[in-house]
Design an enzyme around this catalytic site. Structure first.
Site, PDB file in Angstrom:
ATOM      1  CD  GLU A 199      35.857  37.091  49.033  1.00  0.00           C
ATOM      2  OE1 GLU A 199      37.013  36.952  48.641  1.00  0.00           O
ATOM      3  OE2 GLU A 199      34.936  37.492  48.289  1.00  0.00           O
ATOM      4  NE  ARG A 257      38.467  30.087  44.971  1.00  0.00           N
ATOM      5  CZ  ARG A 257      38.997  31.260  45.243  1.00  0.00           C
ATOM      6  NH1 ARG A 257      40.117  31.325  45.942  1.00  0.00           N
ATOM      7  NH2 ARG A 257      38.415  32.384  44.881  1.00  0.00           N
TER       8      ARG A 257
HETATM    9  P1  ADP Z   1      40.712  35.463  45.396  1.00  0.00           P
HETATM   10  O1  ADP Z   1      39.943  36.188  46.424  1.00  0.00           O
HETATM   11  O2  ADP Z   1      41.369  34.251  45.953  1.00  0.00           O
HETATM   12  O3  ADP Z   1      41.586  36.311  44.566  1.00  0.00           O
HETATM   13  P2  ADP Z   1      39.085  35.146  43.003  1.00  0.00           P
HETATM   14  O4  ADP Z   1      37.719  34.561  42.895  1.00  0.00           O
HETATM   15  O5  ADP Z   1      39.294  36.542  42.599  1.00  0.00           O
HETATM   16  O6  ADP Z   1      39.554  34.894  44.492  1.00  0.00           O
HETATM   17  O7  ADP Z   1      40.031  34.251  42.100  1.00  0.00           O
HETATM   18  C1  ADP Z   1      40.899  33.341  42.619  1.00  0.00           C
HETATM   19  C2  ADP Z   1      42.203  33.425  41.936  1.00  0.00           C
HETATM   20  O8  ADP Z   1      42.273  32.391  41.009  1.00  0.00           O
HETATM   21  C3  ADP Z   1      42.435  34.708  41.187  1.00  0.00           C
HETATM   22  O9  ADP Z   1      43.269  35.539  41.913  1.00  0.00           O
HETATM   23  C4  ADP Z   1      43.108  34.305  39.924  1.00  0.00           C
HETATM   24  O10 ADP Z   1      44.489  34.645  39.981  1.00  0.00           O
HETATM   25  C5  ADP Z   1      42.975  32.818  39.906  1.00  0.00           C
HETATM   26  N1  ADP Z   1      42.218  32.401  38.796  1.00  0.00           N
HETATM   27  C6  ADP Z   1      40.998  32.814  38.421  1.00  0.00           C
HETATM   28  N2  ADP Z   1      40.612  32.188  37.349  1.00  0.00           N
HETATM   29  C7  ADP Z   1      41.612  31.356  37.027  1.00  0.00           C
HETATM   30  C8  ADP Z   1      41.813  30.416  36.016  1.00  0.00           C
HETATM   31  N3  ADP Z   1      40.911  30.184  35.073  1.00  0.00           N
HETATM   32  N4  ADP Z   1      42.939  29.743  36.015  1.00  0.00           N
HETATM   33  C9  ADP Z   1      43.871  29.930  36.943  1.00  0.00           C
HETATM   34  N5  ADP Z   1      43.750  30.779  37.918  1.00  0.00           N
HETATM   35  C10 ADP Z   1      42.636  31.487  37.953  1.00  0.00           C
HETATM   36  P1  ADP Z   2      34.002  38.124  43.317  1.00  0.00           P
HETATM   37  O1  ADP Z   2      33.277  36.822  43.259  1.00  0.00           O
HETATM   38  O2  ADP Z   2      34.304  38.662  41.977  1.00  0.00           O
HETATM   39  O3  ADP Z   2      35.164  38.041  44.236  1.00  0.00           O
HETATM   40  P2  ADP Z   2      32.684  39.718  45.390  1.00  0.00           P
HETATM   41  O4  ADP Z   2      31.243  39.694  45.648  1.00  0.00           O
HETATM   42  O5  ADP Z   2      33.557  39.007  46.347  1.00  0.00           O
HETATM   43  O6  ADP Z   2      32.937  39.161  43.930  1.00  0.00           O
HETATM   44  O7  ADP Z   2      33.146  41.235  45.271  1.00  0.00           O
HETATM   45  C1  ADP Z   2      34.435  41.586  44.804  1.00  0.00           C
HETATM   46  C2  ADP Z   2      34.809  42.965  45.324  1.00  0.00           C
HETATM   47  O8  ADP Z   2      33.863  43.969  44.917  1.00  0.00           O
HETATM   48  C3  ADP Z   2      34.865  43.088  46.819  1.00  0.00           C
HETATM   49  O9  ADP Z   2      36.089  42.639  47.347  1.00  0.00           O
HETATM   50  C4  ADP Z   2      34.640  44.575  47.025  1.00  0.00           C
HETATM   51  O10 ADP Z   2      35.827  45.275  46.785  1.00  0.00           O
HETATM   52  C5  ADP Z   2      33.673  44.932  45.934  1.00  0.00           C
HETATM   53  N1  ADP Z   2      32.283  44.875  46.421  1.00  0.00           N
HETATM   54  C6  ADP Z   2      31.483  43.800  46.397  1.00  0.00           C
HETATM   55  N2  ADP Z   2      30.277  44.071  46.920  1.00  0.00           N
HETATM   56  C7  ADP Z   2      30.310  45.372  47.263  1.00  0.00           C
HETATM   57  C8  ADP Z   2      29.340  46.275  47.828  1.00  0.00           C
HETATM   58  N3  ADP Z   2      28.115  45.882  48.117  1.00  0.00           N
HETATM   59  N4  ADP Z   2      29.721  47.543  48.057  1.00  0.00           N
HETATM   60  C9  ADP Z   2      30.963  47.969  47.747  1.00  0.00           C
HETATM   61  N5  ADP Z   2      31.898  47.190  47.196  1.00  0.00           N
HETATM   62  C10 ADP Z   2      31.586  45.896  46.954  1.00  0.00           C
HETATM   63 MG    MG Z   3      35.136  37.662  46.224  1.00  0.00          MG
END
Ligand code: ADP
Ligand code: ADP
Ligand code: MG
Length: 628
Positions: A275, A297
């Site tokens: 990402e 994953r």
């Molecule tokens: P993505 O970028 O794939 O959305 P996230 O880190 O936001 O990645 O989370 C992955 C996905 O897994 C989420 O969109 C959520 O719907 C699902 N998810 C998160 N936590 C859980 C959980 N405890 N059980 C089932 N699904 C989950």
């Molecule tokens: P998560 O593990 O919850 O997915 P991420 O680090 O991927 O966390 O960040 C989730 C979201 O937060 C990103 O998709 C973006 O929209 C926002 N974000 C993260 N870092 C930044 C940043 N440095 N500046 C602006 N937006 C950010």
């Molecule tokens: Mg993320």
């Protein structure tokens, strides 16, 4: 090739994995909790094992139970899906130690990318540009505050163990830093058991761009181009697409090369996503795109990559886990057209996106030829225990404009009821001018505010459609003769003073004339006396207000349940004398209270209602006998 596979997940992703495994001739084993005993993934798998009570921490998150289920059923491999145990290195190791095949990266790669600070340091050392900020060990608040000032406001405080958009705080100015830090640490401790944070420069006009990578055990690593996931609500993806709007070939090459470099740095095997966050204030430029994190994953939004590349990513995962080399080389991969995905959630945009649960009495997706990855079907029950995502609508077209049109068209006719869905919200977002122009940042939804919240009151077109539906539905039903007369009179007499009263969620609306056919609405029955009308993805249930209004026919004394629900209060007893309009009982359905009243003076001849009881639609609850 592995011959049998246990899927340690539920919902749409479990169904998605079963589909590819089955096509490859692999036997599938599902696992399920109490709440999922009749779930779609359980019925689709060749075999299913019960692993415990409904809460995930007592079932889907208990590694030992899942491994035991695999051993008991003779499954050779475990696919974790996304969420749950998918990024748990200890679980991955335990699977391997049990002599099973882990469909995922090596546990060491998961660990290396598991914490955001460690991952960023590793990437910086490998020469991948990372989001500027502080990612050190020292966590003293005063020290962190100095680092924030150095980086320059606004900054983002992020839990190093965070995920799913949780554990993040944007801080606009130095005065807000201490409070934001404390609250972020509290959330991080509660959600992830780890209070450690890092501080990042908050990127202006941020766009979320990520690259799908794939490695095998023979040392090959390829990328399958980028996805744009900028349409987010509270840092969670809502609509994703591939490729990214405005990405030129040179920038794409640099970005994807950086992603492959990142994957190589952790000897990556299997499907993974790198990402990035882009500062799009001057379009997409390679020197304004930084590594944010790696998800080790399969990603929720993997289908858009499948659509533009023609690759089945789950099939690749299973081949790689079986020891095969990647089926295609980098120069054999190319982008075909444009794909988009919208995440359909059981949630109510009108109440701040509260999750909505219950049985899906209606779950109609449009006939158009689109891909739907669903975890439910009509009459499935959405339980309160898990993620409310129920399906993904995926479209593929020759170009971006075609993909937006296909997505908007698909969302327009999506009907979900009585469970609430975000289909109307997705429709408004996808149909917005900014999204159509490919010009959204991660702030788009927040900036739009209420403009993307669909209406909860029916408009004239919806009421007209409901009226027409009811007229057609009633015309051959003799037992509702009062309503029949009313509707027939309305249909025939088009003079200005003839009106029809319709009821939607307890509110009466006046319909002045039978509208012409056409328009944007779709209708179907939703019970004996109700029309379900869907417009722009938003569903309304509309009927005649017969349950509170009086008429005087003998059979009108039958008080039927207007919809499935729960009785919350009974105000009369059998044999009691009642007067017209007197409250008989209160029913809770669609999270609303409905009061049923006596249609005329009489006595309670029959009473089939007790407080707390669930009732089906059309159940006879009370019979009132008129006084002569
Ligand atoms: P993505 O970028 O794939 O959305 P996230 O880190 O936001 O990645 O989370 C992955 C996905 O897994 C989420 O969109 C959520 O719907 C699902 N998810 C998160 N936590 C859980 C959980 N405890 N059980 C089932 N699904 C989950
Ligand atoms: P998560 O593990 O919850 O997915 P991420 O680090 O991927 O966390 O960040 C989730 C979201 O937060 C990103 O998709 C973006 O929209 C926002 N974000 C993260 N870092 C930044 C940043 N440095 N500046 C602006 N937006 C950010
Ligand atoms: Mg993320």
């Amino acid at each position: 090739m592995i011959q049998s596979l246990l899927i340690a997940n539920r919902g749409e992703i479990a169904c998605r994995i079963i589909r590819s495994a089955r096509a490859m001739g692999i036997r599938t084993v599902a696992v399920y909790s109490d709440a999922d005993a009749r779930a779609l993934h359980v019925r689709q798998a060749d075999e299913a094992v019960h692993i415990g009570p409904s809460p995930a921490r007592e079932s889907y998150l208990v590694g030992e139970k899942i491994i035991a289920a695999a051993l008991a059923t003779g499954a050779e491999a475990i696919h974790p899906g996304y969420g749950f145990l998918s990024e748990n290195a200890e679980f991955a190791q335990a699977v391997i130690d049990a002599g099973l095949v882990w469909v995922g990266p090596r546990p060491a790669s998961i660990t290396a990318m598991g914490l955001k600070d460690a991952a960023k340091k590793l990437m910086a050392a490998a020469g991948v540009p990372v989001t500027p900020g502080y990612m050190g060990e020292t966590q003293d608040p005063a020290f962190l505050s100095e680092r924030a000032a150095e980086i320059g406001y606004p900054v983002l405080i992020k839990a190093v163990a965070g995920g799913g958009g949780k554990g993040m705080r944007k801080v606009e100015a130095a005065g807000e830093f201490a409070d934001a830090l404390a609250s972020c640490q509290r959330e991080a401790t509660a959600s992830f058991g780890n209070a450690h944070v890092l501080i990042e420069k908050y990127i202006q006009r941020p766009r979320h761009i990520e690259v799908q990578v794939f490695g095998d055990t023979h040392g090959n690593i390829v990328h399958l181009f980028e996805r744009d996931c900028s349409l987010q609500r509270r840092h969670q993806k809502v609509i994703e697409e591939a490729p990214a709007p405005g990405m030129d070939e040179a920038t794409r090459e640099q970005l994807c090369a950086a992603a492959v470099k990142a994957a190589r740095a952790v000897d990556y095997v299997g499907a993974g996503t790198i990402e990035f966050i882009a500062d799009a204030s001057e379009g997409l430029r390679a020197d304004r795109i930084w590594f944010m994190e790696m998800n080790t994953r399969l990603q929720v939004e993997h289908p858009v990559t499948e659509e533009i590349s023609g690759v089945d990513l789950v099939e690749w995962q299973l081949r790689v886990a079986s020891g095969e080399a990647l089926p295609l080389r980098q120069d054999e991969l190319s982008i075909d057209g444009w794909a988009m995905e919208a995440r359909l959630y059981a949630e109510d945009p009108a109440t701040g996106f509260l999750p909505s649960t219950g049985r899906l009495d209606r779950y109609c997706l449009p006939d158009e030829e689109i891909r739907v990855d669903s975890g439910v079907e009509e009459m499935s029950v959405v339980s309160p225990f898990y993620d409310p995502m129920i399906a993904k609508l995926i479209v593929h077209a020759a170009d971006r404009a075609g993909a937006v049109d296909a997505l908007v068209g698909a969302l327009e006719g999506t009907a979900v009821w009585p469970v609430k869905s975000n289909a109307g919200f997705l429709y408004l977002a996808a149909d917005s001018e900014q999204f159509r122009n490919g010009d959204v940042t991660t702030n788009f939804i927040a900036e739009q505010g209420d403009a993307l919240i669909p209406p909860t009151e029916p408009d004239a077109e919806i009421l007209g459609q409901a009226g027409r539906h009811l007229i057609e539905a009633y015309s051959d039903k003799s037992r509702h003769s009062r309503d029949n007369e009313l509707l027939e009179g309305f249909r025939l007499n088009r003079s200005r003073d003839t009106t029809l009263v319709l009821q939607s969620q307890g509110t009466n609306h006046v319909l002045a004339k039978v509208p012409d056919f056409g328009g944007h609405t779709y209708s179907s029955g939703a019970g004996p006396d109700l029309a379900l009308v869907t417009k722009f993805g938003q569903s309304f249930v509309i009927g005649l207000p017969r349950y509170s209004a009086g008429g005087h026919h003998a059979h009108d004394g039958d008080i039927l349940s207007p919809m499935p629900g729960r009785i919350i209060a009974v105000d009369v007893v059998a044999g009691q004398a009642v007067t017209k309009g007197q409250k008989l009982l209160t029913l809770e359905a669609m999270k609303m209270e409905h009061t049923l009243t006596a249609p005329f003076d009489g006595t309670v001849a029959e009473l089939n209602a007790t407080a707390g009881a669930q009732v089906q639609v059309e159940a006879l609850l009370v019979r009132i006998e008129p006084v002569d």
